[in-house]
Design a protein around this motif. Structure first.
Motif, mmCIF file in Angstrom:
data_model
loop_
_atom_site.group_PDB
_atom_site.id
_atom_site.type_symbol
_atom_site.label_atom_id
_atom_site.label_comp_id
_atom_site.label_asym_id
_atom_site.label_seq_id
_atom_site.Cartn_x
_atom_site.Cartn_y
_atom_site.Cartn_z
ATOM 1 N N ALA A 23 -57.535 -7.517 -0.794
ATOM 2 C CA ALA A 23 -57.197 -6.487 0.186
ATOM 3 C C ALA A 23 -56.565 -7.093 1.432
ATOM 4 N N GLU A 24 -57.079 -8.229 1.881
ATOM 5 C CA GLU A 24 -56.485 -8.904 3.037
ATOM 6 C C GLU A 24 -55.064 -9.372 2.724
ATOM 7 N N LEU A 25 -54.825 -9.807 1.513
ATOM 8 C CA LEU A 25 -53.474 -10.234 1.134
ATOM 9 C C LEU A 25 -52.494 -9.072 1.214
ATOM 10 N N LEU A 26 -52.897 -7.896 0.756
ATOM 11 C CA LEU A 26 -52.014 -6.733 0.842
ATOM 12 C C LEU A 26 -51.737 -6.349 2.294
ATOM 13 N N ASN A 27 -52.751 -6.464 3.155
ATOM 14 C CA ASN A 27 -52.524 -6.180 4.576
ATOM 15 C C ASN A 27 -51.554 -7.180 5.194
ATOM 16 N N ARG A 28 -51.654 -8.416 4.804
ATOM 17 C CA ARG A 28 -50.721 -9.432 5.313
ATOM 18 C C ARG A 28 -49.306 -9.183 4.814
ATOM 19 N N ILE A 29 -49.183 -8.749 3.572
ATOM 20 C CA ILE A 29 -47.843 -8.465 3.033
ATOM 21 C C ILE A 29 -47.196 -7.317 3.809
ATOM 22 N N GLU A 30 -47.966 -6.266 4.093
ATOM 23 C CA GLU A 30 -47.419 -5.137 4.848
ATOM 24 C C GLU A 30 -47.035 -5.563 6.268
ATOM 25 N N ALA A 31 -47.913 -6.345 6.913
ATOM 26 C CA ALA A 31 -47.599 -6.812 8.269
ATOM 27 C C ALA A 31 -46.390 -7.739 8.277
ATOM 28 N N ARG A 32 -46.257 -8.578 7.260
ATOM 29 C CA ARG A 32 -45.100 -9.479 7.182
ATOM 30 C C ARG A 32 -43.812 -8.686 7.026
ATOM 31 N N ALA A 33 -43.843 -7.672 6.200
ATOM 32 C CA ALA A 33 -42.637 -6.853 6.016
ATOM 33 C C ALA A 33 -42.256 -6.130 7.301
ATOM 34 N N GLN A 34 -43.242 -5.577 8.023
ATOM 35 C CA GLN A 34 -42.945 -4.874 9.273
ATOM 36 C C GLN A 34 -42.388 -5.822 10.328
ATOM 37 N N THR A 35 -42.960 -7.006 10.440
ATOM 38 C CA THR A 35 -42.494 -7.960 11.448
ATOM 39 C C THR A 35 -41.069 -8.417 11.160
ATOM 40 N N LEU A 36 -40.775 -8.692 9.922
ATOM 41 C CA LEU A 36 -39.422 -9.131 9.582
ATOM 42 C C LEU A 36 -38.412 -8.002 9.762
ATOM 43 N N MET A 37 -38.825 -6.772 9.469
ATOM 44 C CA MET A 37 -37.915 -5.639 9.695
ATOM 45 C C MET A 37 -37.596 -5.473 11.173
ATOM 46 N N ALA A 38 -38.556 -5.752 12.055
ATOM 47 C CA ALA A 38 -38.324 -5.619 13.490
ATOM 48 C C ALA A 38 -37.454 -6.737 14.043
ATOM 49 N N ARG A 39 -37.330 -7.858 13.335
ATOM 50 C CA ARG A 39 -36.560 -8.999 13.838
ATOM 51 C C ARG A 39 -35.261 -9.216 13.081
ATOM 52 N N LEU A 40 -34.812 -8.255 12.327
ATOM 53 C CA LEU A 40 -33.577 -8.446 11.561
ATOM 54 C C LEU A 40 -32.362 -8.590 12.469
ATOM 55 N N ASP A 41 -32.388 -7.973 13.661
ATOM 56 C CA ASP A 41 -31.260 -8.060 14.588
ATOM 57 C C ASP A 41 -31.436 -9.155 15.631
ATOM 58 N N CYS A 42 -32.462 -9.968 15.529
ATOM 59 C CA CYS A 42 -32.705 -11.024 16.506
ATOM 60 C C CYS A 42 -31.876 -12.254 16.192
ATOM 61 N N PHE A 43 -31.796 -13.150 17.204
ATOM 62 C CA PHE A 43 -31.062 -14.393 17.010
ATOM 63 C C PHE A 43 -31.754 -15.271 15.971
ATOM 64 N N ARG A 44 -33.075 -15.335 16.023
ATOM 65 C CA ARG A 44 -33.858 -16.077 15.041
ATOM 66 C C ARG A 44 -34.855 -15.121 14.402
ATOM 67 N N ILE A 45 -34.814 -15.049 13.074
ATOM 68 C CA ILE A 45 -35.700 -14.139 12.347
ATOM 69 C C ILE A 45 -36.975 -14.860 11.932
ATOM 70 N N THR A 46 -36.855 -16.051 11.369
ATOM 71 C CA THR A 46 -38.001 -16.793 10.872
ATOM 72 C C THR A 46 -38.012 -18.182 11.488
ATOM 73 N N THR A 47 -39.143 -18.839 11.342
ATOM 74 C CA THR A 47 -39.279 -20.224 11.771
ATOM 75 C C THR A 47 -38.992 -21.152 10.591
#
Length: 331
Positions: free
Chosen positions: A196-220
């Motif tokens: 269950a924690e893994l599914l919550n992390r997957i959802e949070a990861r998808a939301q965070t990456l969607m919010a940073r698609l227009d940023c200068f740096r998306i990932t580390t």
């Protein structure tokens, strides 16, 4: 006897060769013996060929039977659960599907599909052994992490549509996992909670990456089991990306028409402004004519006619050529 073009010596040689051939010809017993030996050798050589032919037919029938049984086994193993006899055939079929998937996106979708299958099996296990719940949840976590890592990599390198699919998938799997909670044994609750924690992390990861698609740096540059870790800094480019650490220079703004200088006469070096003392006012009875500039003649245009008149040419008189005739005047 006399034969044309053959001499007596030639005929003797021919007769001797005939007698020699008759002397060396095998008799009937020798010919029968040689015939029997040849037929026996042929029968001896045909036995292995017949064995090989029979063995090939048996092997072909066995292969056809295996193919038929494997196809039937795949069909029957579609609803197999962990612990069933055909469950290994089902997992082997999934491995074959993953190997035949073309492209990274298709492979990632297959991983997520297999992870969803594990949750379906978890809901259908019922009162089963503890090892079945443990292995099913472990396989779910492995397939979900592999599919998420591949989809996030593709999303950050493209348009990001895969993140929307990943978030929808994670929400659907959370509902499945919650529905299977009553049948999970208490000894397997640790694995259930981590899933269950893994599914919550997957959802949070998808939301965070969607919010940073227009940023200068998306990932580390760091990664985990879910792929690249999102950047947590500002979306703006850092100051060290410009030369000498200076901020970007704004684009120049063109001057407005009010700021443009007055047009000067190109024939004069500096404009001469008349003083107020040198200005002669017009007489009060008449109005000053409007100031109208004269026409400017282009270098290639036709000159305009002038209004000044030139004096007429002088009169030239010619004396008469013959007496009695009047004179001629030119002019």
């Amino acid at each position: 006897m006399d034969v044309p073009r053959w001499s007596g010596r030639d005929l003797e040689v021919i007769s001797g060769l005939r007698q020699l051939g008759d002397a060396t010809k095998p008799d009937a017993a020798a010919r029968q013996r040689m015939r029997g030996a040849i037929l026996g050798r042929l029968r001896h050589d045909d036995r292995p060929s017949r064995r090989r032919r029979i063995l090939a037919e048996v092997l072909a029938a066995a292969v056809a039977l295996v193919i038929a049984l494997s196809g039937l086994g795949l069909v029957l193993s579609d609803r197999a659960l962990p612990g069933d006899a055909l469950y290994g055939v089902k997992r082997a079929g999934e491995s074959a599907e993953l190997g035949l998937a073309f492209g990274d996106s298709a492979k990632a979708q297959k991983h997520l599909e297999f992870a969803s299958n594990r949750l379906d099996e978890l809901a259908a296990l019922g009162p089963s052994a503890l090892v079945a719940y443990e292995s099913t949840l472990a396989d779910f976590q492995r397939e979900a992490a592999a599919g998420t890592a591949e989809l996030t990599r593709l999303a950050t390198q493209g348009s990001g549509d895969e993140l929307v699919q990943l978030r929808s998938w994670s929400l659907a799997q959370q509902a499945k996992l919650l529905a299977a909670r009553p049948a999970v044994p208490s000894a397997a609750l640790g694995r259930f909670t981590s899933s269950a924690e893994l599914l919550n992390r997957i959802e949070a990861r998808a939301q965070t990456l969607m919010a940073r698609l227009d940023c200068f740096r998306i990932t580390t540059t760091e990664t985990d089991e879910l792929g690249a870790i999102p950047e947590s800094g500002s979306c703006m480019p850092p100051a060290d990306t410009t030369p000498a650490g200076r901020p970007p220079v704004p684009r120049p703004v063109p001057p407005s028409r009010e700021q443009l200088p007055a047009r000067q006469n190109p024939t004069s070096a500096t404009p001469v402004r008349p003083s107020s003392a040198s200005v002669i006012p017009p007489p009060p009875s008449t109005q000053a004519p409007p100031a109208i500039d004269g026409p400017v003649i282009a270098p290639t245009s036709q000159r305009q006619p002038t209004t000044t008149t030139s004096p007429p040419p002088p009169l030239i008189s010619v004396p008469p050529l013959l007496p009695g005739l009047p004179g001629v005047g030119i002019g």
